[in-house]
Design a protein around this motif. Structure first.
Motif, PDB file in Angstrom:
ATOM      1  N   ILE A  40      24.959  67.900 -21.063  1.00  0.00           N
ATOM      2  CA  ILE A  40      26.406  67.736 -21.205  1.00  0.00           C
ATOM      3  C   ILE A  40      27.091  67.866 -19.846  1.00  0.00           C
ATOM      4  N   LEU A  41      26.588  68.760 -18.989  1.00  0.00           N
ATOM      5  CA  LEU A  41      27.105  68.838 -17.621  1.00  0.00           C
ATOM      6  C   LEU A  41      26.957  67.496 -16.920  1.00  0.00           C
ATOM      7  N   ASP A  42      25.781  66.883 -17.037  1.00  0.00           N
ATOM      8  CA  ASP A  42      25.559  65.576 -16.404  1.00  0.00           C
ATOM      9  C   ASP A  42      26.523  64.530 -16.964  1.00  0.00           C
ATOM     10  N   ARG A  43      26.722  64.566 -18.265  1.00  0.00           N
ATOM     11  CA  ARG A  43      27.639  63.604 -18.890  1.00  0.00           C
ATOM     12  C   ARG A  43      29.068  63.779 -18.378  1.00  0.00           C
ATOM     13  N   GLU A  44      29.528  65.009 -18.390  1.00  0.00           N
ATOM     14  CA  GLU A  44      30.913  65.270 -18.001  1.00  0.00           C
ATOM     15  C   GLU A  44      31.125  65.085 -16.505  1.00  0.00           C
ATOM     16  N   ARG A  45      30.106  65.417 -15.706  1.00  0.00           N
ATOM     17  CA  ARG A  45      30.215  65.171 -14.272  1.00  0.00           C
ATOM     18  C   ARG A  45      30.332  63.669 -14.008  1.00  0.00           C
ATOM     19  N   GLY A  46      29.537  62.897 -14.732  1.00  0.00           N
ATOM     20  CA  GLY A  46      29.617  61.449 -14.568  1.00  0.00           C
ATOM     21  C   GLY A  46      30.989  60.907 -14.920  1.00  0.00           C
ATOM     22  N   ARG A  47      31.552  61.418 -16.014  1.00  0.00           N
ATOM     23  CA  ARG A  47      32.901  60.997 -16.400  1.00  0.00           C
ATOM     24  C   ARG A  47      33.923  61.396 -15.343  1.00  0.00           C
ATOM     25  N   ALA A  48      33.766  62.608 -14.811  1.00  0.00           N
ATOM     26  CA  ALA A  48      34.708  63.088 -13.806  1.00  0.00           C
ATOM     27  C   ALA A  48      34.637  62.244 -12.541  1.00  0.00           C
ATOM     28  N   ILE A  49      33.436  61.868 -12.143  1.00  0.00           N
ATOM     29  CA  ILE A  49      33.289  61.050 -10.935  1.00  0.00           C
ATOM     30  C   ILE A  49      33.897  59.667 -11.143  1.00  0.00           C
ATOM     31  N   ILE A  50      33.651  59.073 -12.303  1.00  0.00           N
ATOM     32  CA  ILE A  50      34.255  57.762 -12.592  1.00  0.00           C
ATOM     33  C   ILE A  50      35.779  57.872 -12.599  1.00  0.00           C
ATOM     34  N   GLY A  51      36.281  58.939 -13.211  1.00  0.00           N
ATOM     35  CA  GLY A  51      37.720  59.144 -13.222  1.00  0.00           C
ATOM     36  C   GLY A  51      38.279  59.328 -11.819  1.00  0.00           C
ATOM     37  N   LEU A  52      37.550  60.051 -10.979  1.00  0.00           N
ATOM     38  CA  LEU A  52      37.991  60.263  -9.599  1.00  0.00           C
ATOM     39  C   LEU A  52      37.988  58.959  -8.819  1.00  0.00           C
ATOM     40  N   GLN A  53      36.947  58.163  -8.996  1.00  0.00           N
ATOM     41  CA  GLN A  53      36.874  56.874  -8.296  1.00  0.00           C
ATOM     42  C   GLN A  53      38.040  55.975  -8.684  1.00  0.00           C
ATOM     43  N   GLU A  54      38.390  55.989  -9.963  1.00  0.00           N
ATOM     44  CA  GLU A  54      39.548  55.213 -10.412  1.00  0.00           C
ATOM     45  C   GLU A  54      40.833  55.773  -9.823  1.00  0.00           C
ATOM     46  N   ALA A  55      40.971  57.116  -9.838  1.00  0.00           N
ATOM     47  CA  ALA A  55      42.185  57.747  -9.323  1.00  0.00           C
ATOM     48  C   ALA A  55      42.394  57.441  -7.850  1.00  0.00           C
ATOM     49  N   GLU A  56      41.295  57.336  -7.105  1.00  0.00           N
ATOM     50  CA  GLU A  56      41.411  57.100  -5.669  1.00  0.00           C
ATOM     51  C   GLU A  56      41.891  55.700  -5.327  1.00  0.00           C
TER      52      GLU A  56
ATOM     53  N   GLU B 161      33.791  63.516  -4.859  1.00  0.00           N
ATOM     54  CA  GLU B 161      32.537  63.094  -5.484  1.00  0.00           C
ATOM     55  C   GLU B 161      31.391  63.998  -5.047  1.00  0.00           C
ATOM     56  N   ALA B 162      31.399  64.380  -3.764  1.00  0.00           N
ATOM     57  CA  ALA B 162      30.333  65.243  -3.253  1.00  0.00           C
ATOM     58  C   ALA B 162      30.385  66.632  -3.890  1.00  0.00           C
ATOM     59  N   SER B 163      31.593  67.186  -4.025  1.00  0.00           N
ATOM     60  CA  SER B 163      31.685  68.539  -4.592  1.00  0.00           C
ATOM     61  C   SER B 163      31.286  68.530  -6.059  1.00  0.00           C
ATOM     62  N   LEU B 164      31.648  67.491  -6.789  1.00  0.00           N
ATOM     63  CA  LEU B 164      31.268  67.402  -8.197  1.00  0.00           C
ATOM     64  C   LEU B 164      29.756  67.252  -8.346  1.00  0.00           C
ATOM     65  N   LYS B 165      29.149  66.446  -7.497  1.00  0.00           N
ATOM     66  CA  LYS B 165      27.701  66.254  -7.572  1.00  0.00           C
ATOM     67  C   LYS B 165      26.941  67.531  -7.232  1.00  0.00           C
TER      68      LYS B 165
ATOM     69  N   ALA C 217      35.860  75.254 -11.287  1.00  0.00           N
ATOM     70  CA  ALA C 217      36.654  75.993 -12.281  1.00  0.00           C
ATOM     71  C   ALA C 217      36.993  75.113 -13.471  1.00  0.00           C
ATOM     72  N   GLY C 218      37.402  73.885 -13.202  1.00  0.00           N
ATOM     73  CA  GLY C 218      37.729  72.975 -14.290  1.00  0.00           C
ATOM     74  C   GLY C 218      36.517  72.614 -15.123  1.00  0.00           C
ATOM     75  N   MET C 219      35.352  72.494 -14.475  1.00  0.00           N
ATOM     76  CA  MET C 219      34.141  72.160 -15.206  1.00  0.00           C
ATOM     77  C   MET C 219      33.725  73.308 -16.118  1.00  0.00           C
TER      78      MET C 219
END
Length: 448
Positions: free
Chosen positions: A147-163, A190-194, A75-77
């Motif tokens: 752009i999906l690939d770009r934003e997914r990558g940013r989201a995963i990096i952000g999630l890894q930092e948040a964790e 990370e799995a759901s975003l990928k 939904a957020g994506m």
């Protein structure tokens, strides 16, 4: 291109209006007009002509609660990539076009709803062009793969930092524990975003961004006929849609204490349970009582007991978050790891005393005064007013909700508040989550 003299005139008018306080529709009763379009979309409109501008928000039942469990984050994506391009414009061209019109466009997804918003001058040229562009973005997003690939990558990096952050870990664990398999308890991984594909974005958009379930809020310098035209343009060409499946009420959890190891010196603590829906009959009693318990800052019971008397925490709060179904009630604080158990016990005892006794007459009077006297400040701009009008529209609240809110608060008694807390905040359902604190070592030789 934008008419610069017109824009400068608007800015001068806005500055004078704000200084003189004329842009405050909340100082009198808010007159909300409501109607339904042939498509089924509902419109809520407030005319506010002190400033030459108009604010628009379109809400869809397309928040995170509607993402399939294995696709958490979808939904957020979708909301985040709405303006990544249409059939006519790429991402940069869209941004440039909104800028040329002096318009601000935004989209976001919360728990229950996805919101698409626009702020623009009310003059016909800019308004008409900006509304048409907003409609195009909602109707025809292409969700480019790059752009999906770009934003997914940013989201995963952000999630890894948040964790790595205990604050995020306690938030995620708390929601998962109090909601279990309910959609409110899901969070992106990370799995759901990928797993999210362009096809997922397209399907979600077609299913949920539909005219028949849209709630449109308009506040500003237009008349009803113009507002109706705006609403029709925005929904024209959207899928017809069908009512979303109603969200189930959450199953109340059993009381438990969950500890999650983290090397932080501070233990991050969350205590709570599912609590309050937006149209709840106990809404006013619970929110007003919560001001006394932990929502009133330094005058709250929790702050006095946990911080002032014992120095266990710099800050402690309690909060109800009303949603379409029962949103979370949460008490939160951070404390040194070695005093975690003592701090939790003080919080529990303070809550138990409040549930048993309710607020004092003086505490309730102070809470009422703060809420009622400060209510106008919640509505002292078109943007703030739009926020409340959108809540009324999306959650199908009475049109006089803003007018009745302070009256309902003022009418509360100590018994009303005590009764609501006794029925709704139940110790047998309170979940406690603690993250971190192991990094806090004693001063005697460094032993834990």
């Amino acid at each position: 291109m934008i008419d610069l003299p017109r824009l400068m005139g608007f800015l001068r008018t806005a500055s004078v209006a704000l200084l003189c306080g004329v842009a405050m529709p909340a100082m009198s009763a808010v007159d909300i007009e409501q109607w339904t379009l042939p498509s089924g979309a509902r419109v809520n409109f407030v005319r506010a002509d002190a400033l030459p501008m108009v604010d628009v928000q379109v809400d869809f039942p397309a928040g995170s609660a509607y993402s399939p469990g294995r696709k958490a984050g979808l939904a957020g994506m979708v909301a985040g990539l709405l303006d990544a391009g249409t059939s006519r414009y790429d991402e940069n061209a869209l941004a440039d076009r909104f800028a040329d019109l002096g318009a601000q466009f935004g989209a976001s997804a919360g728990t229950d709803r996805a919101s698409v918003s626009l702020r623009v001058l009310s003059s016909e040229t800019e308004r008409t062009a900006a509304v048409a562009l907003m409609a195009e973005v909602m109707r025809d997003p292409v969700f480019p793969v790059a752009i999906l690939d770009r934003e997914r990558g940013r989201a995963i990096i952000g999630l890894q930092e948040a964790e790595t952050q205990p604050g995020y870990l306690v938030d995620r664990a708390f929601m998962a524990e109090i909601y279990g398999t309910h959609p409110y308890g899901a969070s992106a991984s990370e799995a759901s975003l990928k797993s999210i594909t362009q096809g997922d974005l397209v399907s979600f958009h077609r299913r949920y961004y539909a005219s028949g379930v849209a709630s449109i809020s308009i506040v500003g310098d237009v008349d009803r006929a113009q507002a109706d035209r705006i609403a029709r343009v925005l929904t024209d060409g959207l899928p017809e849609g069908r009512p979303s499946v109603a969200l189930p009420s959450p199953v109340m959890p059993d009381a438990k204490l969950l500890r999650i190891d983290n090397p932080s010196a501070q233990a991050h603590i969350a205590i709570g349970m599912p609590g309050l829906r937006r149209d709840d009959p106990d809404y006013y009693a619970l929110l007003t009582g919560n001001y006394v318990l932990g929502g009133g800052g330094f005058v709250s019971r929790l702050m006095k007991e946990v911080r002032e008397k014992r120095g266990f925490a710099y800050s402690v709060y309690s909060h109800f978050s009303p949603h379409r179904v029962a949103g979370p009630f949460r008490i939160g604080l951070q404390t040194r790891g070695r005093q975690t158990d003592e701090a939790i016990e003080v919080v529990r005892q303070t809550l138990a005393d409040f549930i048993d006794q309710g607020p004092s007459e003086d505490e309730l009077a102070a809470a009422k005064a703060n809420i009622v006297n400060g209510f106008g400040l919640r509505l002292d701009s078109n943007a703030k007013l739009l926020g409340y009008v959108s809540v009324i529209g999306f959650f199908d609240l009475p049109l006089d909700w803003l007018t009745e809110y302070p009256k309902a608060v003022q009418a509360l008694t100590v018994d009303d508040v005590r009764d609501a807390f006794k029925r709704r905040v139940l110790p047998q359902h309170l979940v406690t989550v603690v993250v971190g604190g192991s990094g806090d070592v004693a001063d005697d030789g460094g032993r834990p």
